[in-house]
Structures are given as structure tokens and as C-alpha cells.
Write a protein that holds these residues in place. Structure first.
Motif, short mmCIF file in Angstrom:
data_model
loop_
_atom_site.label_atom_id
_atom_site.label_comp_id
_atom_site.label_asym_id
_atom_site.label_seq_id
_atom_site.Cartn_x
_atom_site.Cartn_y
_atom_site.Cartn_z
N ASN A 79 0.80 -1.22 0.00
CA ASN A 79 0.00 0.00 0.00
C ASN A 79 0.84 1.28 0.00
O ASN A 79 0.29 2.37 0.00
CB ASN A 79 -0.95 0.01 1.20
N ALA A 80 2.15 1.15 -0.01
CA ALA A 80 3.00 2.34 -0.07
C ALA A 80 2.81 3.03 -1.42
O ALA A 80 2.65 2.36 -2.44
CB ALA A 80 4.47 1.95 0.12
N PRO A 81 2.80 4.34 -1.45
CA PRO A 81 2.58 5.06 -2.72
C PRO A 81 3.51 4.62 -3.84
O PRO A 81 3.09 4.43 -4.98
CB PRO A 81 2.82 6.52 -2.35
N ARG A 82 4.79 4.42 -3.53
CA ARG A 82 5.76 4.01 -4.54
C ARG A 82 5.35 2.69 -5.19
O ARG A 82 5.38 2.55 -6.40
CB ARG A 82 7.13 3.88 -3.87
N ASN A 83 4.96 1.72 -4.38
CA ASN A 83 4.62 0.40 -4.90
C ASN A 83 3.26 0.39 -5.58
O ASN A 83 3.08 -0.29 -6.59
CB ASN A 83 4.67 -0.63 -3.78
N SER A 84 2.31 1.13 -5.05
CA SER A 84 0.99 1.21 -5.68
C SER A 84 1.09 1.84 -7.07
O SER A 84 0.47 1.36 -8.02
CB SER A 84 0.02 2.03 -4.83
N MET A 85 1.87 2.90 -7.20
CA MET A 85 2.03 3.55 -8.49
C MET A 85 2.72 2.63 -9.48
O MET A 85 2.32 2.51 -10.64
CB MET A 85 2.81 4.86 -8.34
N TRP A 86 3.77 1.93 -9.04
CA TRP A 86 4.48 1.02 -9.92
C TRP A 86 3.55 -0.08 -10.42
O TRP A 86 3.52 -0.39 -11.61
CB TRP A 86 5.68 0.40 -9.19
N ALA A 87 2.76 -0.67 -9.52
CA ALA A 87 1.84 -1.75 -9.91
C ALA A 87 0.79 -1.24 -10.89
O ALA A 87 0.49 -1.89 -11.90
CB ALA A 87 1.17 -2.33 -8.66
N THR A 88 0.25 -0.07 -10.63
CA THR A 88 -0.78 0.49 -11.50
C THR A 88 -0.23 0.74 -12.90
O THR A 88 -0.84 0.35 -13.90
CB THR A 88 -1.33 1.80 -10.91
N LEU A 89 0.92 1.38 -12.99
CA LEU A 89 1.50 1.67 -14.30
C LEU A 89 1.87 0.40 -15.04
O LEU A 89 1.68 0.29 -16.26
CB LEU A 89 2.71 2.58 -14.15
N THR A 90 2.38 -0.59 -14.34
CA THR A 90 2.74 -1.86 -14.97
C THR A 90 1.50 -2.54 -15.54
O THR A 90 1.51 -3.03 -16.67
CB THR A 90 3.43 -2.77 -13.94
N GLU A 91 0.44 -2.58 -14.77
CA GLU A 91 -0.78 -3.24 -15.21
C GLU A 91 -1.47 -2.46 -16.34
O GLU A 91 -1.96 -3.06 -17.30
CB GLU A 91 -1.73 -3.45 -14.04
N LEU A 92 -1.51 -1.15 -16.24
CA LEU A 92 -2.12 -0.37 -17.31
C LEU A 92 -1.31 -0.46 -18.61
O LEU A 92 -1.88 -0.42 -19.69
CB LEU A 92 -2.27 1.09 -16.89
N HIS A 93 -0.01 -0.61 -18.49
CA HIS A 93 0.80 -0.80 -19.68
C HIS A 93 0.38 -2.08 -20.41
O HIS A 93 0.28 -2.10 -21.64
CB HIS A 93 2.29 -0.87 -19.31
N SER A 94 0.09 -3.13 -19.66
CA SER A 94 -0.38 -4.38 -20.26
C SER A 94 -1.72 -4.19 -20.96
O SER A 94 -1.93 -4.71 -22.07
CB SER A 94 -0.51 -5.46 -19.19
N VAL A 95 -2.63 -3.46 -20.32
CA VAL A 95 -3.94 -3.20 -20.94
C VAL A 95 -3.75 -2.43 -22.24
O VAL A 95 -4.36 -2.73 -23.26
CB VAL A 95 -4.85 -2.42 -19.96
N HIS A 96 -2.88 -1.43 -22.20
CA HIS A 96 -2.62 -0.63 -23.40
C HIS A 96 -2.02 -1.49 -24.51
O HIS A 96 -2.39 -1.39 -25.67
CB HIS A 96 -1.69 0.54 -23.06
N TRP A 97 -1.10 -2.38 -24.15
CA TRP A 97 -0.47 -3.27 -25.13
C TRP A 97 -1.52 -4.17 -25.78
O TRP A 97 -1.52 -4.34 -26.99
CB TRP A 97 0.61 -4.11 -24.44
N ILE A 98 -2.40 -4.74 -24.97
CA ILE A 98 -3.46 -5.61 -25.50
C ILE A 98 -4.35 -4.83 -26.46
O ILE A 98 -4.69 -5.31 -27.55
CB ILE A 98 -4.29 -6.23 -24.36
N TYR A 99 -4.72 -3.62 -26.08
CA TYR A 99 -5.55 -2.78 -26.95
C TYR A 99 -4.85 -2.53 -28.29
O TYR A 99 -5.43 -2.68 -29.35
CB TYR A 99 -5.88 -1.46 -26.28
N GLU A 100 -3.60 -2.14 -28.22
CA GLU A 100 -2.86 -1.86 -29.46
C GLU A 100 -2.73 -3.09 -30.34
O GLU A 100 -2.81 -3.01 -31.55
CB GLU A 100 -1.46 -1.34 -29.13
N ARG A 101 -2.52 -4.25 -29.72
CA ARG A 101 -2.30 -5.47 -30.50
C ARG A 101 -3.59 -6.09 -31.03
O ARG A 101 -3.58 -6.75 -32.05
CB ARG A 101 -1.57 -6.53 -29.65
N LEU A 102 -4.70 -5.90 -30.35
CA LEU A 102 -5.94 -6.56 -30.75
C LEU A 102 -7.00 -5.59 -31.26
O LEU A 102 -7.36 -5.61 -32.43
CB LEU A 102 -6.50 -7.39 -29.59
#
Length: 112
Positions: A79-102
Motif C-alpha cells: 500500500n506504499a505510494p511508490r509500490n501502488s504507483m508502480w503496480a498500476t502503471l505496470t498493469e495499465l501498460h499491459s492493458v494498453h499493449w493488448i488494446y494496441e495489439r488486438l
């Protein structure tokens, strides 16, 4: 994040006991994808409820040492801000990649 998964994650605990199955892995991925999509892409009230639930579930994922080879940052906490932000950006990057590819390519996968 890796330290939290290693030390406290349900899948890691099951793996250490020799009880982990492919179904556990698929179920875990499905739960995470479903909860995060609601937090990012729904209304503000839903996002707040999901975020509060996420914070409560992850309260125990904390420790003193991230990695014995690199302990300078001083502990970890999901729940630390540093780790929450990293997790969010990592996961959203995957969503963006899927959108671009499909979706952007009319639901046909094309590498590159």
C-alpha cells in the motif's frame, strides 16, 4: 512488489506447500484483471470501493527488507505510494499493449 508476492502471496504459500495448481494461477489472474478493470474504467464510486477493498486486502503485505542485496529503500509495503504507483502503471501498460495489439488492429494479432 516481488518481495510481497514472495513472502505473503497466496500462490507462493501454496507453491511452498506443494499445493499450487494451474487452476490457482488462472483464478488469481482472473481475479486481478477483474478488480483492476473496475477500479480504472468504472465510475468514481466503484473505483473508491474497489480501492478501499484492495487496501484492506493488502495491509499485511509489508516487511522490513525488500531484497538482501539491495535493502537501502527500507522495507516494502504493497500500500506504499511508490509500490501502488508502480503496480498500476505496470498493469495499465499491459492493458494498453493488448488494446494496441488486438482492438486497434480489428481483433487480429500482428506482432510488432
Amino acid at each position: 512488489m516481488a518481495a510481497g508476492v514472495r513472502d505473503r502471496g497466496l500462490l507462493s504459500r501454496k507453491a511452498r506447500r506443494g499445493e499450487l495448481t494451474l487452476f490457482d494461477v488462472c483464478d488469481h489472474g482472473q481475479r486481478h484483471a477483474g478488480i483492476h478493470a473496475r477500479m480504472w474504467f468504472r465510475d468514481k464510486g466503484t473505483a473508491k470501493r474497489v480501492a478501499e477493498h484492495r487496501i484492506k486486502v493488502h495491509e499485511t503485505v509489508a516487511g522490513d527488507v525488500i531484497d538482501v542485496g539491495y535493502s537501502e529503500p527500507g522495507g516494502y509495503g504493497t500500500n506504499a505510494p511508490r509500490n501502488s504507483m508502480w503496480a498500476t502503471l505496470t498493469e495499465l501498460h499491459s492493458v494498453h499493449w493488448i488494446y494496441e495489439r488486438l482492438a486497434f488492429r480489428r481483433f487480429r494479432f500482428r506482432a510488432g
